[in-house]
Motif scaffolding. Structure first.
Motif, PDB file in Angstrom:
ATOM      1  N   GLN A  43      43.135  32.105  25.355  1.00  0.00           N
ATOM      2  CA  GLN A  43      42.935  33.527  25.643  1.00  0.00           C
ATOM      3  C   GLN A  43      42.694  33.740  27.133  1.00  0.00           C
ATOM      4  O   GLN A  43      43.286  34.633  27.761  1.00  0.00           O
ATOM      5  CB  GLN A  43      41.747  34.060  24.842  1.00  0.00           C
ATOM      6  CG  GLN A  43      41.408  35.518  25.133  1.00  0.00           C
ATOM      7  CD  GLN A  43      42.416  36.473  24.551  1.00  0.00           C
ATOM      8  OE1 GLN A  43      42.614  36.523  23.357  1.00  0.00           O
ATOM      9  NE2 GLN A  43      43.090  37.219  25.402  1.00  0.00           N
ATOM     10  N   LEU A  44      41.809  32.927  27.725  1.00  0.00           N
ATOM     11  CA  LEU A  44      41.519  33.075  29.149  1.00  0.00           C
ATOM     12  C   LEU A  44      42.748  32.761  29.992  1.00  0.00           C
ATOM     13  O   LEU A  44      43.031  33.456  30.984  1.00  0.00           O
ATOM     14  CB  LEU A  44      40.358  32.163  29.543  1.00  0.00           C
ATOM     15  CG  LEU A  44      39.942  32.225  31.021  1.00  0.00           C
ATOM     16  CD1 LEU A  44      39.539  33.647  31.404  1.00  0.00           C
ATOM     17  CD2 LEU A  44      38.812  31.252  31.304  1.00  0.00           C
ATOM     18  N   ASP A  45      43.491  31.725  29.616  1.00  0.00           N
ATOM     19  CA  ASP A  45      44.713  31.392  30.362  1.00  0.00           C
ATOM     20  C   ASP A  45      45.699  32.556  30.317  1.00  0.00           C
ATOM     21  O   ASP A  45      46.373  32.856  31.313  1.00  0.00           O
ATOM     22  CB  ASP A  45      45.360  30.133  29.781  1.00  0.00           C
ATOM     23  CG  ASP A  45      44.552  28.874  30.062  1.00  0.00           C
ATOM     24  OD1 ASP A  45      43.671  28.923  30.942  1.00  0.00           O
ATOM     25  OD2 ASP A  45      44.789  27.860  29.376  1.00  0.00           O
ATOM     26  N   HIS A  46      45.792  33.198  29.161  1.00  0.00           N
ATOM     27  CA  HIS A  46      46.694  34.350  29.027  1.00  0.00           C
ATOM     28  C   HIS A  46      46.244  35.494  29.936  1.00  0.00           C
ATOM     29  O   HIS A  46      47.075  36.108  30.635  1.00  0.00           O
ATOM     30  CB  HIS A  46      46.719  34.801  27.571  1.00  0.00           C
ATOM     31  CG  HIS A  46      47.538  36.038  27.333  1.00  0.00           C
ATOM     32  ND1 HIS A  46      48.905  36.078  27.486  1.00  0.00           N
ATOM     33  CD2 HIS A  46      47.158  37.306  26.974  1.00  0.00           C
ATOM     34  CE1 HIS A  46      49.346  37.285  27.230  1.00  0.00           C
ATOM     35  NE2 HIS A  46      48.313  38.049  26.921  1.00  0.00           N
ATOM     36  N   LEU A  47      44.947  35.782  29.950  1.00  0.00           N
ATOM     37  CA  LEU A  47      44.432  36.865  30.790  1.00  0.00           C
ATOM     38  C   LEU A  47      44.658  36.559  32.267  1.00  0.00           C
ATOM     39  O   LEU A  47      45.037  37.444  33.040  1.00  0.00           O
ATOM     40  CB  LEU A  47      42.941  37.072  30.518  1.00  0.00           C
ATOM     41  CG  LEU A  47      42.571  37.577  29.119  1.00  0.00           C
ATOM     42  CD1 LEU A  47      41.059  37.571  28.932  1.00  0.00           C
ATOM     43  CD2 LEU A  47      43.126  38.983  28.883  1.00  0.00           C
ATOM     44  N   LYS A  48      44.443  35.303  32.656  1.00  0.00           N
ATOM     45  CA  LYS A  48      44.650  34.924  34.055  1.00  0.00           C
ATOM     46  C   LYS A  48      46.126  34.991  34.424  1.00  0.00           C
ATOM     47  O   LYS A  48      46.482  35.369  35.551  1.00  0.00           O
ATOM     48  CB  LYS A  48      44.090  33.526  34.297  1.00  0.00           C
ATOM     49  CG  LYS A  48      42.556  33.473  34.243  1.00  0.00           C
ATOM     50  CD  LYS A  48      42.033  32.047  34.155  1.00  0.00           C
ATOM     51  CE  LYS A  48      42.308  31.255  35.409  1.00  0.00           C
ATOM     52  NZ  LYS A  48      41.696  29.899  35.339  1.00  0.00           N
TER      53      LYS A  48
END
Length: 284
Positions: A43-48
């Motif tokens: 999820q964090l990788d997607h947001l970044k």
């Protein structure tokens, strides 16, 4: 019996306790259990990745904090909105979800085997209207205001004698003098349909005019004209591929809709709907 119960101390104690608990819950109502929002590594990788696509650089630690804060704000408001049923009968949400469902259906077309050149050639032959090249014209123009007809006619005579375009008339009002080979529809978009129609009649290699447009009066010199024609497959293959893919996606979406439509019955109770429309919907 009732009077005796009223005088019992135990009854007084129970009643007082009930009042105390009622007052406590009124002042401090029970809260629903807190929902858990998980931000895992994917999820964090997607947001970044979304952030990097917008700002063209990797996010700093402060940026990551802002990314997470923004995501939490969106998630919390989303969850609360869903809890309050704010999604019900909202046309914007319905439209967005319908678009996402169409996109899911359209993904089916991308799972098909890659199209071959032979299939693209067949598609091009079946839809010649999509790929036909309109008449194109290369020309020069000299612009005058509508009130300057006399000056335009004098300049026309000078140009026919081989004189250059007057310096004062170069790129006047931001309109270029020189136009390379330009498709008829593009000429119409730039100068209007009437101008494009008159320009199509001008012979090659001769100054003519004035021709009116929304800008004013134009003297024109046509140096090249290409008739409408069907292009070769090789020259427009990328365009044929895009059109084929677009149509394949549309067909996949329609096939998905037709299959899903069979699962639903439609009953119209509203007034003013033509009988043939109701019958057609009912028979689907």
């Amino acid at each position: 019996m009732l009077a005796r119960l009223v005088r019992e101390p135990l009854v007084h104690f129970i009643a007082l306790g009930a009042l105390i608990f009622a007052a406590w819950y009124w002042i401090n109502p029970p809260r629903p259990p807190v929902d858990e929002i998980v931000i895992d590594q994917p999820q964090l990788d997607h947001l970044k990745a979304l952030w990097k696509a917008e700002w063209k650089r990797d996010p700093s630690p402060d940026d990551v904090k802002a990314i997470i804060d923004r995501h939490l704000r969106k998630e919390i408001f989303y969850l609360e909105a869903m809890r309050m049923n704010l999604d019900q009968n909202d046309e914007i949400i319905k439209r967005r979800l319908a678009q996402k469902m169409e996109a899911v259906a359209g993904d089916v077309s991308r799972l098909m085997k890659p199209v071959t050149d032979d299939e693209l050639r067949i598609y091009m032959k079946r839809r010649p209207d999509l790929f036909a090249q309109p008449q194109s014209i290369g020309f020069r123009q000299v612009l005058f205001l509508t009130s300057e007809r006399s000056a335009a006619l004098a300049t026309l005579a000078a140009l026919r004698e081989g004189n250059p375009v007057p310096e004062a008339q170069e790129d006047r009002m931001g309109v270029p003098n020189d136009w390379g080979v330009t498709a008829g529809p593009d000429i119409a978009n730039a100068f209007g349909d009437d101008f494009a129609a008159e320009l199509a009649k001008v012979p090659v290699g001769k100054w003519e005019g004035p021709i009116a447009s929304g800008y004013g009066l134009h003297l024109v010199y046509v140096d090249k004209r290409e008739d409408a024609h069907q292009p070769s497959f090789e020259s427009v293959r990328p365009y044929v591929q895009r059109e084929y893919d677009y149509q394949a996606q549309r067909d996949a979406e329609q096939a998905a809709y037709d299959a899903l439509r069979k699962r639903y019955t439609v009953r119209i109770t509203a007034e003013g709907v033509p009988a043939d429309v109701q019958l057609a919907l009912a028979s689907q």
